[in-house]
Design an enzyme around this catalytic site. Structure first.
Site, PDB file in Angstrom:
ATOM      1  N   SER A 169     -13.411  -6.034 -13.706  1.00 14.87           N
ATOM      2  CA  SER A 169     -13.398  -7.387 -14.255  1.00 14.87           C
ATOM      3  C   SER A 169     -14.593  -8.214 -13.806  1.00 14.87           C
ATOM      4  O   SER A 169     -14.815  -9.308 -14.322  1.00 14.87           O
ATOM      5  CB  SER A 169     -12.103  -8.094 -13.828  1.00 14.87           C
ATOM      6  OG  SER A 169     -12.038  -8.160 -12.424  1.00 14.87           O
ATOM      7  N   HIS A 210     -14.300   0.310  -1.373  1.00 14.61           N
ATOM      8  CA  HIS A 210     -13.171  -0.512  -0.906  1.00 14.61           C
ATOM      9  C   HIS A 210     -12.133   0.298  -0.135  1.00 14.61           C
ATOM     10  O   HIS A 210     -11.012  -0.159   0.046  1.00 14.61           O
ATOM     11  CB  HIS A 210     -12.502  -1.214  -2.099  1.00 14.61           C
ATOM     12  CG  HIS A 210     -13.339  -2.317  -2.693  1.00 14.61           C
ATOM     13  ND1 HIS A 210     -13.028  -2.938  -3.878  1.00 14.61           N
ATOM     14  CD2 HIS A 210     -14.474  -2.910  -2.255  1.00 14.61           C
ATOM     15  CE1 HIS A 210     -13.939  -3.878  -4.150  1.00 14.61           C
ATOM     16  NE2 HIS A 210     -14.834  -3.860  -3.177  1.00 14.61           N
ATOM     17  N   GLN A 221     -14.669   1.147  -6.804  1.00 16.99           N
ATOM     18  CA  GLN A 221     -13.917   0.121  -6.068  1.00 16.99           C
ATOM     19  C   GLN A 221     -12.473   0.576  -5.897  1.00 16.99           C
ATOM     20  O   GLN A 221     -11.689  -0.084  -5.211  1.00 16.99           O
ATOM     21  CB  GLN A 221     -13.935  -1.201  -6.841  1.00 16.99           C
ATOM     22  CG  GLN A 221     -15.308  -1.780  -7.055  1.00 16.99           C
ATOM     23  CD  GLN A 221     -15.258  -2.919  -8.068  1.00 16.99           C
ATOM     24  OE1 GLN A 221     -15.044  -4.074  -7.712  1.00 16.99           O
ATOM     25  NE2 GLN A 221     -15.437  -2.591  -9.327  1.00 16.99           N
ATOM     26  N   ASN A 222     -12.125   1.662  -6.553  1.00 15.24           N
ATOM     27  CA  ASN A 222     -10.729   2.107  -6.553  1.00 15.24           C
ATOM     28  C   ASN A 222     -10.381   2.809  -5.250  1.00 15.24           C
ATOM     29  O   ASN A 222     -11.201   3.517  -4.674  1.00 15.24           O
ATOM     30  CB  ASN A 222     -10.468   3.034  -7.734  1.00 15.24           C
ATOM     31  CG  ASN A 222     -10.681   2.330  -9.057  1.00 15.24           C
ATOM     32  OD1 ASN A 222     -10.703   1.099  -9.100  1.00 15.24           O
ATOM     33  ND2 ASN A 222     -10.854   3.089 -10.121  1.00 15.24           N
ATOM     34  N   ASP A 265      -7.670   4.838  -5.269  1.00 12.98           N
ATOM     35  CA  ASP A 265      -7.004   6.089  -5.643  1.00 12.98           C
ATOM     36  C   ASP A 265      -7.987   7.245  -5.481  1.00 12.98           C
ATOM     37  O   ASP A 265      -9.169   7.042  -5.206  1.00 12.98           O
ATOM     38  CB  ASP A 265      -6.444   6.004  -7.080  1.00 12.98           C
ATOM     39  CG  ASP A 265      -7.550   5.872  -8.151  1.00 12.98           C
ATOM     40  OD1 ASP A 265      -8.457   6.719  -8.175  1.00 12.98           O
ATOM     41  OD2 ASP A 265      -7.486   4.915  -8.953  1.00 12.98           O
ATOM     42  N   TYR A 324       0.818  -1.216   0.000  1.00 15.19           N
ATOM     43  CA  TYR A 324       0.000   0.000   0.000  1.00 15.19           C
ATOM     44  C   TYR A 324       0.853   1.269   0.000  1.00 15.19           C
ATOM     45  O   TYR A 324       0.439   2.275  -0.591  1.00 15.19           O
ATOM     46  CB  TYR A 324      -1.001  -0.025   1.165  1.00 15.19           C
ATOM     47  CG  TYR A 324      -2.097  -1.013   0.864  1.00 15.19           C
ATOM     48  CD1 TYR A 324      -3.012  -0.755  -0.155  1.00 15.19           C
ATOM     49  CD2 TYR A 324      -2.175  -2.232   1.523  1.00 15.19           C
ATOM     50  CE1 TYR A 324      -3.979  -1.672  -0.493  1.00 15.19           C
ATOM     51  CE2 TYR A 324      -3.155  -3.157   1.196  1.00 15.19           C
ATOM     52  CZ  TYR A 324      -4.050  -2.867   0.184  1.00 15.19           C
ATOM     53  OH  TYR A 324      -5.000  -3.774  -0.174  1.00 15.19           O
TER      54      TYR A 324
HETATM   55  N1  APR Z   1     -10.344   1.057 -20.090  1.00 10.45           N
HETATM   56  C1  APR Z   1     -11.371   0.278 -19.679  1.00 10.45           C
HETATM   57  N2  APR Z   1     -11.206  -0.888 -19.055  1.00 10.45           N
HETATM   58  C2  APR Z   1      -9.940  -1.300 -18.812  1.00 10.45           C
HETATM   59  C3  APR Z   1      -8.813  -0.541 -19.215  1.00 10.45           C
HETATM   60  C4  APR Z   1      -9.053   0.690 -19.886  1.00 10.45           C
HETATM   61  N3  APR Z   1      -8.068   1.477 -20.302  1.00 10.45           N
HETATM   62  N4  APR Z   1      -7.697  -1.218 -18.838  1.00 10.45           N
HETATM   63  C5  APR Z   1      -8.103  -2.328 -18.240  1.00 10.45           C
HETATM   64  N5  APR Z   1      -9.456  -2.407 -18.244  1.00 10.45           N
HETATM   65  C6  APR Z   1     -10.323  -3.447 -17.675  1.00 10.45           C
HETATM   66  C7  APR Z   1      -9.758  -4.834 -17.739  1.00 10.45           C
HETATM   67  O1  APR Z   1     -10.118  -5.441 -18.990  1.00 10.45           O
HETATM   68  C8  APR Z   1     -10.439  -5.512 -16.566  1.00 10.45           C
HETATM   69  O2  APR Z   1     -11.689  -6.082 -16.958  1.00 10.45           O
HETATM   70  O3  APR Z   1     -10.467  -3.163 -16.300  1.00 10.45           O
HETATM   71  C9  APR Z   1     -10.694  -4.366 -15.583  1.00 10.45           C
HETATM   72  C10 APR Z   1      -9.789  -4.355 -14.377  1.00 10.45           C
HETATM   73  O4  APR Z   1     -10.056  -5.487 -13.598  1.00 10.45           O
HETATM   74  P1  APR Z   1      -9.324  -5.768 -12.204  1.00 10.45           P
HETATM   75  O5  APR Z   1      -7.855  -5.613 -12.360  1.00 10.45           O
HETATM   76  O6  APR Z   1      -9.822  -7.068 -11.702  1.00 10.45           O
HETATM   77  O7  APR Z   1      -9.807  -4.562 -11.279  1.00 10.45           O
HETATM   78  P2  APR Z   1     -11.179  -4.406 -10.485  1.00 10.45           P
HETATM   79  O8  APR Z   1     -12.300  -5.032 -11.238  1.00 10.45           O
HETATM   80  O9  APR Z   1     -11.294  -2.978 -10.133  1.00 10.45           O
HETATM   81  O10 APR Z   1     -10.890  -5.248  -9.184  1.00 10.45           O
HETATM   82  C11 APR Z   1     -11.913  -5.301  -8.200  1.00 10.45           C
HETATM   83  O11 APR Z   1     -10.455  -6.460  -6.724  1.00 10.45           O
HETATM   84  O12 APR Z   1      -8.272  -6.676  -5.906  1.00 10.45           O
HETATM   85  C12 APR Z   1      -9.538  -6.207  -5.648  1.00 10.45           C
HETATM   86  O13 APR Z   1     -10.212  -4.587  -4.129  1.00 10.45           O
HETATM   87  C13 APR Z   1      -9.575  -4.736  -5.372  1.00 10.45           C
HETATM   88  O14 APR Z   1     -11.181  -3.068  -6.014  1.00 10.45           O
HETATM   89  C14 APR Z   1     -10.431  -4.167  -6.474  1.00 10.45           C
HETATM   90  C15 APR Z   1     -11.304  -5.352  -6.835  1.00 10.45           C
END
Ligand code: APR
Length: 235
Positions: free
Chosen positions: A177, A109, A91-92, A94, A56
């Site tokens: 995702s 989150h 969920q971010n 930042d 972190y």
């Molecule tokens: N524009 C749009 N979508 C994008 C881009 C972009 N430029 N780059 C990546 N993506 C998509 C990817 O295809 C993926 O489906 O963003 C998604 C990111 O997925 P994750 O990395 O799993 O992030 P997230 O869904 O926010 O994770 C959820 O998991 O680890 C925990 O608590 C953490 O909040 C987080 C949660």
């Protein structure tokens, strides 16, 4: 998109990717050989606090190097101009939505720029590194930790989120995702309550099949285009 008054927007790591912040899953999604799910837990913090703080601290420090991108800016414009209800649920951890100017938003989150006392529950702004057994200024317990919802913990403000989803006309998911619940289930709840559903993502997600419509592409392009559609000619 006619007859839309109340909107809920869910954002994930993908919306900040074009600002230069790494997403969790995918090719760069592993951290020091660990799955995020194995590191960001209360058990990991207790067993190996240095490892968790390092993760972190690095992410908090990275915030100084990045700026909101066109997708954050577009959502902030929607927030400023939209006359119906709007809730941006991120969920971010930042602060890029806030820096772009969004106000009708919450961090389900937690936040990198906040510390939480595990003893008394006080939350406070936090800018620098953290280490184990930091003293809470409110109760003096050596119990400060990142104000992050770890795997296995309850996300913040679920009642407010559930209420907004139950009454929205449109649910939009951006850059996530669909791998982590409860956020991954919001689309089905929104559908159940009769909302239209739209996904904006770089790739089809685990939840894509539940959306009425999915647009594939980068958030920095798709989100401004969608916001323009919603606002029409409004400045
Ligand atoms: N524009 C749009 N979508 C994008 C881009 C972009 N430029 N780059 C990546 N993506 C998509 C990817 O295809 C993926 O489906 O963003 C998604 C990111 O997925 P994750 O990395 O799993 O992030 P997230 O869904 O926010 O994770 C959820 O998991 O680890 C925990 O608590 C953490 O909040 C987080 C949660």
């Amino acid at each position: 998109m006619r007859d839309i008054e109340n909107i809920v927007v869910l954002t994930g790591a993908g919306i900040s990717a074009e600002s230069g912040l790494a997403t969790f899953r995918g090719p760069d999604g592993l951290w020091e050989g660990h799955r995020v799910e194995d590191v960001c837990t209360p058990e990991a913090l207790a067993a190996n606090p240095a490892l968790v703080h390092r993760f972190y601290d690095a992410r908090r420090a990275a915030l100084a190097q990045v700026r909101p991108n066109a997708a954050h800016d577009a959502l902030a414009r929607l927030d400023r101009v939209w006359t119906g209800d709007l809730l941006i649920v991120t969920q971010n951890v930042d602060d890029l939505h806030e820096r772009a100017g969004a106000t009708r938003m919450l961090h389900m989150h937690g936040e990198l720029l906040s510390a939480l006392c595990a003893a008394c529950g006080t939350r406070m702004p936090w800018a620098g590194d953290m280490h184990d057994r930091l003293t809470c200024p409110a109760c003096a317990a050596p119990a400060l930790r990142p104000d992050i919802v770890f795997f296995g913990e309850m996300p913040y403000q679920m009642e407010r989120i559930d209420a907004a989803i139950a009454t929205c006309d449109l649910f939009v998911s951006i850059g996530t995702s669909g791998a982590v619940y409860p956020a991954a289930g919001f689309v089905r709840t929104a559908r159940h309550h009769g909302a239209a559903t739209l996904e904006l993502n770089l790739d089809p997600s685990a939840s894509s099949i539940y959306f009425d419509r999915t647009r594939i592409g980068p958030a920095g392009t798709l989100v401004p285009a969608w916001v323009n559609e919603m606002l029409g000619g409004i400045a």
